[in-house]
Write an enzyme that holds these catalytic residues in place. Sequence first.
Site, PDB file in Angstrom:
ATOM      1  CE  LYS A   1      35.580  37.477  35.519  1.00  0.00           C
ATOM      2  NZ  LYS A   1      34.724  38.639  35.826  1.00  0.00           N
TER       3      LYS A   1
ATOM      4  CB  CYS B   1      34.035  14.737  52.571  1.00  0.00           C
ATOM      5  SG  CYS B   1      34.849  15.121  54.104  1.00  0.00           S
ATOM      6  CE1 TYR B   2      27.249  15.950  57.699  1.00  0.00           C
ATOM      7  CE2 TYR B   2      26.182  16.443  55.601  1.00  0.00           C
ATOM      8  CZ  TYR B   2      26.104  16.238  56.971  1.00  0.00           C
ATOM      9  OH  TYR B   2      24.894  16.319  57.601  1.00  0.00           O
TER      10      TYR B   2
ATOM     11  CD  GLU C   1      36.046  18.238  46.268  1.00  0.00           C
ATOM     12  OE1 GLU C   1      36.216  17.021  46.057  1.00  0.00           O
ATOM     13  OE2 GLU C   1      35.614  18.686  47.340  1.00  0.00           O
TER      14      GLU C   1
ATOM     15  N   GLY D   1      30.946  18.889  53.741  1.00  0.00           N
ATOM     16  CA  GLY D   1      30.351  19.932  54.583  1.00  0.00           C
ATOM     17  C   GLY D   1      30.989  19.886  55.953  1.00  0.00           C
TER      18      GLY D   1
ATOM     19  CG  HIS E   1      37.719  17.057  49.888  1.00  0.00           C
ATOM     20  ND1 HIS E   1      36.444  17.556  49.777  1.00  0.00           N
ATOM     21  CD2 HIS E   1      37.944  16.901  51.204  1.00  0.00           C
ATOM     22  CE1 HIS E   1      35.925  17.723  50.975  1.00  0.00           C
ATOM     23  NE2 HIS E   1      36.809  17.326  51.872  1.00  0.00           N
TER      24      HIS E   1
ATOM     25  CB  SER F   1      31.630  47.984  32.953  1.00  0.00           C
ATOM     26  OG  SER F   1      32.130  46.654  32.857  1.00  0.00           O
ATOM     27  N   GLY F   2      33.015  47.550  29.915  1.00  0.00           N
ATOM     28  CA  GLY F   2      34.309  47.251  29.319  1.00  0.00           C
ATOM     29  C   GLY F   2      34.978  46.063  29.991  1.00  0.00           C
ATOM     30  N   GLY F   3      34.397  45.586  31.101  1.00  0.00           N
ATOM     31  CA  GLY F   3      34.919  44.404  31.783  1.00  0.00           C
ATOM     32  C   GLY F   3      34.543  43.137  31.020  1.00  0.00           C
ATOM     33  CB  VAL F   4      35.563  39.575  31.527  1.00  0.00           C
ATOM     34  CG1 VAL F   4      35.424  38.281  30.748  1.00  0.00           C
ATOM     35  CG2 VAL F   4      37.005  39.907  31.785  1.00  0.00           C
ATOM     36  CG  ASP F   5      31.678  39.175  34.231  1.00  0.00           C
ATOM     37  OD1 ASP F   5      32.486  38.373  33.731  1.00  0.00           O
ATOM     38  OD2 ASP F   5      31.592  39.384  35.452  1.00  0.00           O
ATOM     39  CB  SER F   6      29.312  44.281  30.785  1.00  0.00           C
ATOM     40  OG  SER F   6      30.516  44.991  30.682  1.00  0.00           O
ATOM     41  CB  SER F   7      33.050  42.717  26.926  1.00  0.00           C
ATOM     42  OG  SER F   7      33.507  43.919  27.490  1.00  0.00           O
TER      43      SER F   7
END
Length: 512
Positions: A368, A80-81, A169, A53, A167, A221-227
Amino acid sequence: MEKIVILDFGSQYTQVIARRIRECAVFSEILPHHTAASRLADPEIKGIILSGGPASVYARRAPRLDPALFDLGKPVLGICYGMQLMAYHLGGEVAHGAKREYGPGVLRRQAGCRLFSGLPREMKIWNSHGDKLTRLPRGFRAAARSENSEYAAIEDAARRIYGLQFHPEVHHTPLGKRILENFVHRLCGCGKNWTARSFIEQACDDIRARVGRENVILGLSGGVDSSVAAALLHRAIGRQLTCVFVNNGLLRKHEAEGVRRLVKRNLQVRLHYVDAAAAFLRRLRGVTDPERKRKIIGHEFIRVFERATEQLRGTHRFLAQGTLYPDVIESIAIGNNPAALIKSHHNVGGLPKRMKFRLVEPLRQLFKDEVRRVGDRLGLPREVVWRQPFPGPGLAVRCLGEITEEKLRVLRDADEVVVDEMKKAGLYYKVWQTFAVLLPVKSVGVMGDERTYENAVALRAVESQDAMTADWVRAPYDLLAKISNRIINEVQGVNRVVLDITSKPPGTIEWE
Ligand code: XMP
């Protein structure tokens, strides 16, 4: 399900930590830094990570934690923090750093620390911190040092409490993932239970438990998420799901057919198709201001969607949305998305609360990349799972100035060439976005023996991790030449192609 909790102290990398843990096939969840130890006592929580942070532990408003979490007997890793705060609470000493240490470094580890099991004596790390630990808390020992710090890693092996000044990550710490793997598997004892397969099973059970015998609507919508959401819901509840797809007239070439084909071949869900192109274009007539365009499209979408849901047969009590984890994280970083302030975003998920539906959000735990893996596992085609993001307002934000049918035709044809050539060059799935923009400019050219006076098209291709920042793609000249030639030869109404070489910031990815 076993999980690792990450307490968020406001680091820009908090979500990266969560993703790395999940890459180890362990579920992780981000919680606010002040989460009570009683909540962390949940036996499903196998370990706790304290994120980095920007604050100093001595700052008056520094984010704090509930120190009782150190008495839960669970492994804790401070980064870190997070490490400084841990040391501060457990009786160590933290000095206010005069200078921020930022950038690469080399870590030299001591023998015997289980966090570094199987790792070399020396490794490259990435630092980004101001304060520095100057005295160890009781019970701790130094597990590694760097050029600038005797306490680059610390441990209290008996209590399984660990701290890292750097870090692990970020990609600039190449072996960082191995350190995190050691933490979750060796020290917290987690198995590898978080996989696309296990997620799908669990999500289907959850969906069935939530909706019972009720019907569900999903805006596709045809996008990744809604499909992916549609495929998952269909697997869980079959014909109780109806998808509503609104053609707003601002889609790319063959897009509407593509979505209908996807539904038929891959999703096999019930589809309600609404062709509202004429209504959208009517409302957009004469409008040139980008924000007004966006608002009109957003409002019209809601109107059309509401009407469509009223026309459906049967009662639908639930509305499904493809909300993802970054939108639901209850962290102190909330509201920090500068993109949200620059343009009023619209997507299928943004339906108003007054619509009297209960929500089902089967992807709300996923990042995602995980949605894509689930999509792969559910058997969706590559073109859907790996497709580039496409804005909710569609081609409206790529057709500058007033929108007309003719300008949309030109833009669609030019865009098709761009996508086609990028695919042939093997670049389409490697870059974040590639598309054409139709400029409100005409210029003089010569074709054959004739003078022309036609439109200009800009070519936009960007690399990005998350759309917050982006850089333009250094595409090979030959490819650019091919795209330019094809657009001018094949797309009627265009006689000039220019290349957009603006990064984000200061530019945005879309032109409006
Ligand atoms: P900008 O232009 O702000 O875009 O750099 C960042 C990313 O967001 C996409 N974008 C949208 N996505 N609804 C969406 O779902 C929208 O209204 C919208 N506007 C922009 C854009 O394509 C890029 O990936």
